[in-house]
Design an enzyme around this catalytic site. Structure first.
Site, PDB file in Angstrom:
ATOM      1  N   GLY A 253       0.855  -1.200   0.000  1.00  0.00           N
ATOM      2  CA  GLY A 253       0.000   0.000   0.000  1.00  0.00           C
ATOM      3  C   GLY A 253       0.884   1.241   0.000  1.00  0.00           C
ATOM      4  N   GLY A 254       1.920   1.201  -0.851  1.00  0.00           N
ATOM      5  CA  GLY A 254       2.985   2.220  -0.798  1.00  0.00           C
ATOM      6  C   GLY A 254       2.721   3.486  -1.578  1.00  0.00           C
TER       7      GLY A 254
ATOM      8  N   HIS B  80      -3.760   2.560   9.819  1.00  0.00           N
ATOM      9  CA  HIS B  80      -4.654   3.544  10.463  1.00  0.00           C
ATOM     10  C   HIS B  80      -5.894   3.819   9.609  1.00  0.00           C
ATOM     11  CE1 HIS B  80      -3.364   7.730   8.665  1.00  0.00           C
ATOM     12  NE2 HIS B  80      -3.506   6.835   7.731  1.00  0.00           N
TER      13      HIS B  80
HETATM   14  C1  LIG Z   1      -2.991   6.490   3.343  1.00  0.00           C
HETATM   15  S1  LIG Z   1      -2.368   5.834   1.873  1.00  0.00           S
HETATM   16  C2  LIG Z   1      -0.667   5.617   2.280  1.00  0.00           C
HETATM   17  C3  LIG Z   1       0.202   5.558   1.075  1.00  0.00           C
HETATM   18  C4  LIG Z   1       1.693   5.409   1.360  1.00  0.00           C
HETATM   19  N1  LIG Z   1       1.983   4.220   2.133  1.00  0.00           N
HETATM   20  C5  LIG Z   1       2.248   6.634   2.046  1.00  0.00           C
HETATM   21  O1  LIG Z   1       2.794   6.516   3.134  1.00  0.00           O
HETATM   22  O2  LIG Z   1       2.135   7.721   1.480  1.00  0.00           O
HETATM   23  C6  LIG Z   1      -2.982   4.186   1.882  1.00  0.00           C
HETATM   24  C7  LIG Z   1      -2.706   3.456   0.586  1.00  0.00           C
HETATM   25  O3  LIG Z   1      -3.283   2.143   0.677  1.00  0.00           O
HETATM   26  C8  LIG Z   1      -3.662   1.769  -0.642  1.00  0.00           C
HETATM   27  N2  LIG Z   1      -4.654   0.682  -0.579  1.00  0.00           N
HETATM   28  C9  LIG Z   1      -5.944   0.769  -0.171  1.00  0.00           C
HETATM   29  N3  LIG Z   1      -6.534  -0.420  -0.254  1.00  0.00           N
HETATM   30  C10 LIG Z   1      -5.610  -1.299  -0.728  1.00  0.00           C
HETATM   31  C11 LIG Z   1      -5.630  -2.691  -1.016  1.00  0.00           C
HETATM   32  N4  LIG Z   1      -6.736  -3.427  -0.832  1.00  0.00           N
HETATM   33  N5  LIG Z   1      -4.490  -3.265  -1.456  1.00  0.00           N
HETATM   34  C12 LIG Z   1      -3.368  -2.521  -1.651  1.00  0.00           C
HETATM   35  N6  LIG Z   1      -3.292  -1.183  -1.395  1.00  0.00           N
HETATM   36  C13 LIG Z   1      -4.406  -0.591  -0.941  1.00  0.00           C
HETATM   37  C14 LIG Z   1      -4.237   3.047  -1.214  1.00  0.00           C
HETATM   38  O4  LIG Z   1      -4.267   3.028  -2.614  1.00  0.00           O
HETATM   39  C15 LIG Z   1      -3.319   4.118  -0.627  1.00  0.00           C
HETATM   40  O5  LIG Z   1      -2.308   4.516  -1.521  1.00  0.00           O
END
Ligand SMILES: C[S@@+](CC[C@H](N)C(=O)[O-])C[C@H]1O[C@@H](n2cnc3c(N)ncnc32)[C@H](O)[C@@H]1O
Length: 407
Positions: free
Chosen positions: A245-246, A315
């Site tokens: 989820g980067g 979170h």
């Molecule tokens: C709050 S953002 C944080 C992004 C990054 N880790 C950062 O620190 O900037 C949460 C991320 O989780 C990803 N995400 C949400 N659901 C997901 C899933 N089911 N599988 C993979 N990634 C996911 C979103 O696309 C989003 O980019």
């Protein structure tokens, strides 16, 4: 209780204590102790609270705070900050500030003077405005994006939150697809689905979060990267640092620049739409970074990595979903070698930092999720059959780093 006219003994004592504290930490700050700056700001806030009457405090909260948020958001659309810095920042009238957008000068004046009251702009005379350091910051789109994102995605759920909570018998929101966000935005599905349908808001999110992080301690400054990641690094998939989820890969790019001695793979795992955005941004031009479409609610495909890193991911989710995400990582870990690294806020059990508390309310409104105290993190991680190996922190109100290993 004091009114506006009488000072109580308690109020005088509180003011005296706050003034002493300011004198002490102020001296440290002037002597060049950079850590004293945060304490000085906290003490100055305490002085204001001590000197204000309860009625003044109340008015501050119900009049000043909500209206300032709205004014700041309108100022971004009115390009007040961008216009103020033009022509080398020469002072401008309300008509000059209004010219680029064709807005009503009378309207611009009302918004601009409220921005002055927030320190976002200076006022050199009646209706004559000049930029200050904060104006110059807000004139840059990547900083103004913070105002846009926080307002556009959350103000509707905040406005409806009390009604939502009443309608739901004051249950703690725990359902990411049926909570305050869906109630207010009339949206079905998770907030991430809404974000995918509003790419400009999602871009604003990544832009401001990434920009503001540059001003805060990075996880690599608090975690023993050399001893825990670099030493003993194996090859192939076992060498990978996987950013689950980067986002758009900023954390991996920063890690690559900060820790060049880590020679393993850098893998960005994200939803298809985000991987496409990362490709469009050229993240994979860095041959070290590999992009993988992933759903972290499904089994982890990259087994036995050196580390599975997640920043600001857990979170976003209530405990039940966090257990699924952590469970899939646990199944992929190699005992005695792999670790999960969670970069998220670790709230103090008492007197939590205002930044952490604010984000907690944002999480409630956006995703029916929460920020967690150290106790809550430990309970969550232990309930997955995993073990907290260490918790690292730097400064007040920042994200900490939780290292998790197999039991
Ligand atoms: C709050 S953002 C944080 C992004 C990054 N880790 C950062 O620190 O900037 C949460 C991320 O989780 C990803 N995400 C949400 N659901 C997901 C899933 N089911 N599988 C993979 N990634 C996911 C979103 O696309 C989003 O980019």
């Amino acid at each position: 209780m004091s009114d506006n006219l009488t000072q109580t003994e308690t109020q005088k004592e509180n003011v005296a204590r706050a003034l002493d504290e300011i004198a002490n930490v102020g001296k440290d700050f002037l002597n060049g102790n950079s850590e004293a700056r945060e304490k000085l700001v906290a003490s100055a806030r305490e002085l204001v609270t001590a000197a204000e009457t309860p009625v003044e405090s109340l008015l501050w909260h119900i009049w000043a705070l909500p209206t300032r948020t709205v004014a700041a958001r309108a100022a971004v659309d009115l390009k007040i900050f961008e216009t103020a810095v033009h022509d080398g920042g020469k002072a401008k009238t309300d008509s000059e500030l209004a010219a680029p957008t064709g807005a009503s000068p009378a309207l611009v004046k009302r918004i601009a003077r409220t921005c002055v009251s927030m320190g976002m702009l200076d006022e050199q005379g009646p209706g004559l405005y000049a930029p200050n350091d904060l104006t110059r910051l807000l004139a840059r789109p990547e900083y103004a994006a913070g105002i846009t994102f926080c307002f556009d995605i959350t103000q509707m759920p905040f406005a409806q939150l009390p009604t939502y909570l009443r309608d739901n018998k004051f249950e703690n929101p725990q359902n990411g697809v049926d909570g305050p966000f869906q109630y207010a935005h009339k949206h079905t599905g998770h907030a991430f689905g809404w974000l995918m349908a509003h790419p400009e808001v999602f871009q604003a999110f990544h832009s401001y979060v990434h920009t503001l992080r540059r001003h805060r301690p990075s996880w690599v400054d608090m975690y023993p990267v050399q001893e825990h990641l670099v030493q003993g690094l194996k090859s192939g998939d076992a060498s990978a640092l996987v950013d689950v989820g980067g986002g758009l890969g900023e954390a991996l790019q920063d890690f690559h620049a900060a820790v060049p001695q880590f020679t393993g793979k850098l893998v960005l795992q994200e939803l298809p739409e985000v991987i496409a955005a990362a490709q469009a941004k050229g993240v994979d031009k860095d041959s070290r970074i590999e992009l993988q479409v992933t759903d972290f609610f499904k089994p982890q495909s990259l087994k036995g990595a050196r580390a599975y890193f997640m920043r600001s991911v857990l979170h976003d989710w209530p405990d039940e979903q966090c257990r699924i995400i952590l469970g899939h990582l646990k199944d992929a870990m190699e005992p005695g070698y792999s670790r999960i690294l969670i970069s998220d806020c670790v709230l103090a059990d008492q007197h939590a930092a205002w930044q952490h508390l604010s984000l907690d309310m944002y999480m409630m409104a956006q995703t029916s999720a929460q920020e967690r105290t150290e106790t809550e993190w430990r309970e969550l991680i232990t309930s997955c059959g995993l073990k907290v190996a260490g918790i690292y922190n730097k400064g007040e109100g920042n994200e900490g780093l939780i290292e998790v290993v197999l039991e």
